[in-house]
Design a protein around this motif. Structure first.
Motif, PDB file in Angstrom:
ATOM      1  N   VAL A 314       0.868  -1.287   0.012  1.00 60.08           N
ATOM      2  CA  VAL A 314       0.130   0.075  -0.017  1.00 60.08           C
ATOM      3  C   VAL A 314       1.019   1.192   0.013  1.00 60.08           C
ATOM      4  CG1 VAL A 314      -1.436   1.543   1.518  1.00 60.08           C
ATOM      5  CG2 VAL A 314      -1.886  -1.275   1.075  1.00 60.08           C
ATOM      6  N   LEU A 315       1.998   1.128   0.972  1.00 57.68           N
ATOM      7  CA  LEU A 315       2.625   2.723   0.921  1.00 57.68           C
ATOM      8  C   LEU A 315       3.517   2.693  -0.316  1.00 57.68           C
ATOM      9  CD1 LEU A 315       3.848   2.516   4.637  1.00 57.68           C
ATOM     10  CD2 LEU A 315       2.185   3.790   3.560  1.00 57.68           C
ATOM     11  N   ALA A 316       3.904   1.555  -0.911  1.00 56.31           N
ATOM     12  CA  ALA A 316       4.814   1.785  -2.419  1.00 56.31           C
ATOM     13  C   ALA A 316       3.897   2.336  -3.267  1.00 56.31           C
ATOM     14  CB  ALA A 316       5.219   0.229  -2.551  1.00 56.31           C
ATOM     15  N   VAL A 317       2.575   2.069  -3.363  1.00 54.39           N
ATOM     16  CA  VAL A 317       1.760   2.569  -4.283  1.00 54.39           C
ATOM     17  C   VAL A 317       1.375   4.101  -3.826  1.00 54.39           C
ATOM     18  CG1 VAL A 317      -0.719   2.435  -5.447  1.00 54.39           C
ATOM     19  CG2 VAL A 317       0.726   0.463  -5.071  1.00 54.39           C
ATOM     20  N   ALA A 318       1.278   4.354  -2.830  1.00 56.87           N
ATOM     21  CA  ALA A 318       0.916   5.571  -2.373  1.00 56.87           C
ATOM     22  C   ALA A 318       2.101   6.532  -2.463  1.00 56.87           C
ATOM     23  CB  ALA A 318       0.712   5.714  -0.603  1.00 56.87           C
ATOM     24  N   GLY A 319       3.382   5.840  -2.446  1.00 55.04           N
ATOM     25  CA  GLY A 319       4.552   7.016  -2.545  1.00 55.04           C
ATOM     26  C   GLY A 319       4.746   7.460  -3.986  1.00 55.04           C
ATOM     27  N   LEU A 320       3.905   6.823  -4.899  1.00 53.42           N
ATOM     28  CA  LEU A 320       3.966   7.054  -6.345  1.00 53.42           C
ATOM     29  C   LEU A 320       3.302   8.302  -6.459  1.00 53.42           C
ATOM     30  CD1 LEU A 320       2.986   3.825  -8.071  1.00 53.42           C
ATOM     31  CD2 LEU A 320       4.962   4.825  -8.053  1.00 53.42           C
ATOM     32  N   PHE A 321       2.757   8.850  -5.686  1.00 55.05           N
ATOM     33  CA  PHE A 321       1.669  10.180  -5.820  1.00 55.05           C
ATOM     34  C   PHE A 321       2.666  11.295  -4.894  1.00 55.05           C
ATOM     35  CE2 PHE A 321      -1.449   6.777  -6.093  1.00 55.05           C
ATOM     36  CZ  PHE A 321      -1.742   7.335  -7.400  1.00 55.05           C
ATOM     37  N   PHE A 322       3.540  10.835  -4.063  1.00 55.56           N
ATOM     38  CA  PHE A 322       4.081  12.054  -3.222  1.00 55.56           C
ATOM     39  C   PHE A 322       4.877  12.923  -3.988  1.00 55.56           C
ATOM     40  CE2 PHE A 322       7.054  13.555  -0.150  1.00 55.56           C
ATOM     41  CZ  PHE A 322       6.365  14.104   0.859  1.00 55.56           C
ATOM     42  N   SER A 323       6.044  12.356  -4.575  1.00 57.51           N
ATOM     43  CA  SER A 323       7.019  13.559  -5.367  1.00 57.51           C
ATOM     44  C   SER A 323       6.150  14.166  -6.370  1.00 57.51           C
ATOM     45  CB  SER A 323       7.887  12.575  -5.897  1.00 57.51           C
ATOM     46  OG  SER A 323       9.005  12.276  -5.080  1.00 57.51           O
ATOM     47  N   PRO A 324       5.238  13.606  -7.027  1.00 60.13           N
ATOM     48  CA  PRO A 324       4.511  14.493  -8.209  1.00 60.13           C
ATOM     49  C   PRO A 324       3.771  15.670  -7.558  1.00 60.13           C
ATOM     50  CG  PRO A 324       4.305  12.012  -8.826  1.00 60.13           C
ATOM     51  CD  PRO A 324       5.044  12.012  -7.323  1.00 60.13           C
ATOM     52  N   ILE A 325       3.486  15.511  -6.340  1.00 62.48           N
ATOM     53  CA  ILE A 325       2.626  16.632  -5.767  1.00 62.48           C
ATOM     54  C   ILE A 325       3.609  17.483  -5.441  1.00 62.48           C
ATOM     55  CG2 ILE A 325       1.648  17.266  -3.495  1.00 62.48           C
ATOM     56  CD1 ILE A 325       0.360  14.543  -3.072  1.00 62.48           C
ATOM     57  N   MET A 326       4.965  17.327  -4.935  1.00 56.22           N
ATOM     58  CA  MET A 326       5.688  18.418  -4.797  1.00 56.22           C
ATOM     59  C   MET A 326       6.321  19.003  -5.943  1.00 56.22           C
ATOM     60  SD  MET A 326       5.616  18.335  -1.436  1.00 56.22           S
ATOM     61  CE  MET A 326       6.747  19.648  -0.997  1.00 56.22           C
ATOM     62  N   ILE A 327       6.614  18.134  -6.936  1.00 59.52           N
ATOM     63  CA  ILE A 327       6.900  18.534  -8.462  1.00 59.52           C
ATOM     64  C   ILE A 327       6.085  19.616  -8.785  1.00 59.52           C
ATOM     65  CG2 ILE A 327       7.321  18.024 -10.802  1.00 59.52           C
ATOM     66  CD1 ILE A 327       8.224  15.391  -9.719  1.00 59.52           C
ATOM     67  N   VAL A 328       4.868  19.331  -8.989  1.00 63.60           N
ATOM     68  CA  VAL A 328       3.849  20.373  -9.201  1.00 63.60           C
ATOM     69  C   VAL A 328       3.678  21.515  -8.595  1.00 63.60           C
ATOM     70  CG1 VAL A 328       1.429  20.727  -9.956  1.00 63.60           C
ATOM     71  CG2 VAL A 328       2.416  18.604 -10.488  1.00 63.60           C
ATOM     72  N   ALA A 329       3.579  21.400  -7.215  1.00 66.49           N
ATOM     73  CA  ALA A 329       3.676  22.507  -6.488  1.00 66.49           C
ATOM     74  C   ALA A 329       4.683  23.287  -6.585  1.00 66.49           C
ATOM     75  CB  ALA A 329       3.776  22.172  -4.987  1.00 66.49           C
ATOM     76  N   TYR A 330       5.908  22.745  -6.851  1.00 70.32           N
ATOM     77  CA  TYR A 330       7.276  23.554  -7.162  1.00 70.32           C
ATOM     78  C   TYR A 330       7.100  24.363  -8.459  1.00 70.32           C
ATOM     79  CZ  TYR A 330       9.672  21.568  -3.213  1.00 70.32           C
ATOM     80  OH  TYR A 330      10.178  21.127  -1.985  1.00 70.32           O
ATOM     81  N   VAL A 331       6.346  23.698  -9.444  1.00 66.55           N
ATOM     82  CA  VAL A 331       6.470  24.371 -10.928  1.00 66.55           C
ATOM     83  C   VAL A 331       5.341  25.551 -10.634  1.00 66.55           C
ATOM     84  CG1 VAL A 331       5.563  23.849 -13.023  1.00 66.55           C
ATOM     85  CG2 VAL A 331       6.934  22.239 -12.005  1.00 66.55           C
ATOM     86  N   ALA A 332       4.282  25.289 -10.033  1.00 67.55           N
ATOM     87  CA  ALA A 332       3.317  26.058  -9.639  1.00 67.55           C
ATOM     88  C   ALA A 332       3.822  27.568  -8.917  1.00 67.55           C
ATOM     89  CB  ALA A 332       2.120  25.650  -9.094  1.00 67.55           C
ATOM     90  N   ALA A 333       4.719  27.033  -7.941  1.00 69.98           N
ATOM     91  CA  ALA A 333       5.469  28.305  -7.240  1.00 69.98           C
ATOM     92  C   ALA A 333       6.135  28.873  -7.785  1.00 69.98           C
ATOM     93  CB  ALA A 333       5.975  27.626  -6.083  1.00 69.98           C
ATOM     94  N   HIS A 334       6.877  28.255  -9.070  1.00 68.45           N
ATOM     95  CA  HIS A 334       7.970  28.956  -9.864  1.00 68.45           C
ATOM     96  C   HIS A 334       7.169  30.181 -10.510  1.00 68.45           C
ATOM     97  CE1 HIS A 334      10.743  29.566 -13.220  1.00 68.45           C
ATOM     98  NE2 HIS A 334      11.653  29.304 -12.227  1.00 68.45           N
ATOM     99  N   ALA A 335       6.047  29.784 -11.030  1.00 75.18           N
ATOM    100  CA  ALA A 335       5.306  30.880 -11.965  1.00 75.18           C
ATOM    101  C   ALA A 335       4.585  31.855 -10.892  1.00 75.18           C
ATOM    102  CB  ALA A 335       4.214  29.960 -12.705  1.00 75.18           C
ATOM    103  N   ALA A 336       4.169  31.483  -9.853  1.00 76.70           N
ATOM    104  CA  ALA A 336       3.612  32.358  -8.933  1.00 76.70           C
ATOM    105  C   ALA A 336       4.398  33.390  -8.504  1.00 76.70           C
ATOM    106  CB  ALA A 336       2.592  31.401  -7.848  1.00 76.70           C
ATOM    107  N   GLY A 337       5.640  32.918  -8.022  1.00 74.62           N
ATOM    108  CA  GLY A 337       6.314  33.994  -7.718  1.00 74.62           C
ATOM    109  C   GLY A 337       7.132  34.930  -8.603  1.00 74.62           C
ATOM    110  N   GLY A 338       6.754  34.954  -9.746  1.00 72.32           N
ATOM    111  CA  GLY A 338       7.248  35.919 -10.694  1.00 72.32           C
ATOM    112  C   GLY A 338       8.638  35.619 -10.740  1.00 72.32           C
ATOM    113  N   GLU A 339       9.071  37.165 -11.301  1.00 77.17           N
ATOM    114  CA  GLU A 339      10.590  37.180 -11.525  1.00 77.17           C
ATOM    115  C   GLU A 339      11.383  37.694 -10.225  1.00 77.17           C
ATOM    116  OE1 GLU A 339      14.285  37.848 -13.193  1.00 77.17           O
ATOM    117  OE2 GLU A 339      12.341  36.879 -13.804  1.00 77.17           O
ATOM    118  N   HIS A 340      10.450  38.055  -9.205  1.00 74.61           N
ATOM    119  CA  HIS A 340      11.180  38.577  -7.798  1.00 74.61           C
ATOM    120  C   HIS A 340      10.829  38.017  -6.555  1.00 74.61           C
ATOM    121  CE1 HIS A 340      12.194  42.043 -10.694  1.00 74.61           C
ATOM    122  NE2 HIS A 340      10.845  42.205 -10.836  1.00 74.61           N
TER     123      HIS A 340
END
Length: 406
Positions: A314-340
């Motif tokens: 169960v945890l092996a399958v659950a882990g498949l979703f963990f890093s993608p959440i952080m990846i998308v969050a970082y990509v979104a934060a990169h855009a939300a933060g703008g240049e500054h």
């Protein structure tokens, strides 16, 4: 265009300046994975008190996490190179100071103060490297691939770090072992600061300090909406860390717990690699909600499966979703933060995750004590559902400028 997952990641690593920038940052970031265990044992050995040692670790973690947005703000305001250089040298000196003081048998109060000061100076090498990916990659697809690779390597660092620290403690005194992360952060961190990429961030990243652009990102409803799934991911991770030992107490004990939590981290690393090679439809807000819901949904099965093998699967399958959440969050934060405000934005993702982990661990401990692990997972799933609904509403809100013109 590369046609395979491996080729895509190799393609990112082959980009100009990526090997130098990423490897230097990686050496510095490795220090964080090697600090906690030697710190715990160094203070214990110096004072003879596990309570004082735990307090030192907690104070270090608190100042490192809670002051992270302030350090990111300094970088956004004054540039990456000068601020990072001061923080790197201060953090290295702080950890070395703890090492020396513990070897000399310093009192617990002094060691706790030194741990707090070291945490307060912790340089945001990870968030700054994630901002650097935006300058090193030519387009959004390559950026996501680079961030996915970064997330996977970070997972592996925190898998290997405690094991390596444990081996070191079998050979040298805990205080002496602390000199290793002190050296790594200074050598790797200053090499990272010296790269042309960070130099460009220092020049281009200094904002013209206009009040309209300098407010806290937490005042932006859409940014908070994007941040909540990272909080959820941390909360689920913290809950797992408390619930799994309880669930497996009579089904394999500590060995089974270690394996189960290890395969969760392994699943997360694999999930990051797979996600980085995929083109996923939908806005970042919807992706985050779906991924976080899947993470919680699969994790909830821990309450009903039997035995160490079932929990591990169960945890092996659950882990498949963990890093993608952080990846998308970082990509979104990169855009939300703008240049500054990119450092602030990516650091808030880290802080949100850490805050969720702390609340998840504490809450799970109280709930498990009162009602047991299965009920705890049901309650946490309900809370997660509410947070994700709020996330979707906030992330879909119109910008303030649009509201004013409506």
């Amino acid at each position: 265009m590369p046609s395979t997952r491996t080729a895509r990641h190799l393609d990112v690593l082959a980009l100009p300046r990526v090997p130098l920038t990423f490897s230097a940052a990686l050496v510095g970031r490795a220090a964080y994975a090697l600090v906690l265990l030697p710190l715990l044992y160094a203070v214990t050995e110096a004072t003879g008190s596990i309570a004082l040692a735990a307090t030192a670790v907690a104070v270090y973690g608190a100042t490192a996490s809670l002051l992270a947005p302030g350090r990111a703000w300094l970088i956004d305001r004054h540039g990456a190179r000068p601020v990072l250089a001061v923080l790197i040298v201060s953090f290295g000196a702080g950890v070395a100071g703890i090492a020396a003081a513990s070897l000399l048998g310093a009192p617990g109060t002094l060691l706790i103060v030194l741990a707090g000061l070291a945490g307060a100076c912790a340089p945001p090498l990870g968030p700054t490297m994630r901002v650097a990916w935006g300058r090193l990659t030519p387009d959004d697809e390559m950026l996501r691939t680079g961030l996915s690779f970064d997330a996977v390597i970070e997972e592996l660092l925190y898998l290997a770090g405690p094991a390596l620290a444990g081996l070191a403690l079998a050979i040298v005194a805990p205080g002496a072992a602390l000199f290793v992360p002190a050296v790594l952060v200074v050598v790797g961190g200053l090499a990272f600061v010296a790269t042309p990429t960070v130099g460009e961030m220092s020049v281009r990243g200094v904002a013209p300090h206009r009040r309209g652009r300098g407010g806290s990102l937490l005042r932006d409803r859409r940014f908070v909406g994007l941040l909540l799934p990272a909080v959820v991911a941390g909360g689920v991770s913290g809950t797992i860390g408390i619930a799994v030992p309880v669930v497996l107490a009579d089904r394999g004990g500590p060995a089974a717990v270690g394996i189960a939590l290890g395969v969760f981290a392994g699943g997360s690393a694999l999930g990051g690699l797979l996600f980085g090679a995929m083109r996923v439809p939908g806005s970042p807000a919807r992706q985050l909600v779906v991924l976080a819901a899947a993470l919680m949904g699969v994790t909830s099965l821990v309450a009903v499966v039997g035995g160490a093998v079932g929990v591990s699967v169960v945890l092996a399958v659950a882990g498949l979703f963990f890093s993608p959440i952080m990846i998308v969050a970082y990509v979104a934060a990169h855009a939300a933060g703008g240049e500054h405000r990119q450092n602030s934005a990516t650091t808030w993702v880290n802080t949100g995750h850490n805050l969720g982990g702390s609340v998840g661990s504490a809450g799970a401990g109280v709930l498990i004590q009162a009602a047991g692990a299965p009920t705890t997972l049901v309650v946490v799933a309900g809370v997660v559902g509410v947070l994700l609904a709020v996330s979707l509403v906030l992330a879909s809100a119109r910008p303030a400028a649009e509201d004013a013109s409506a």
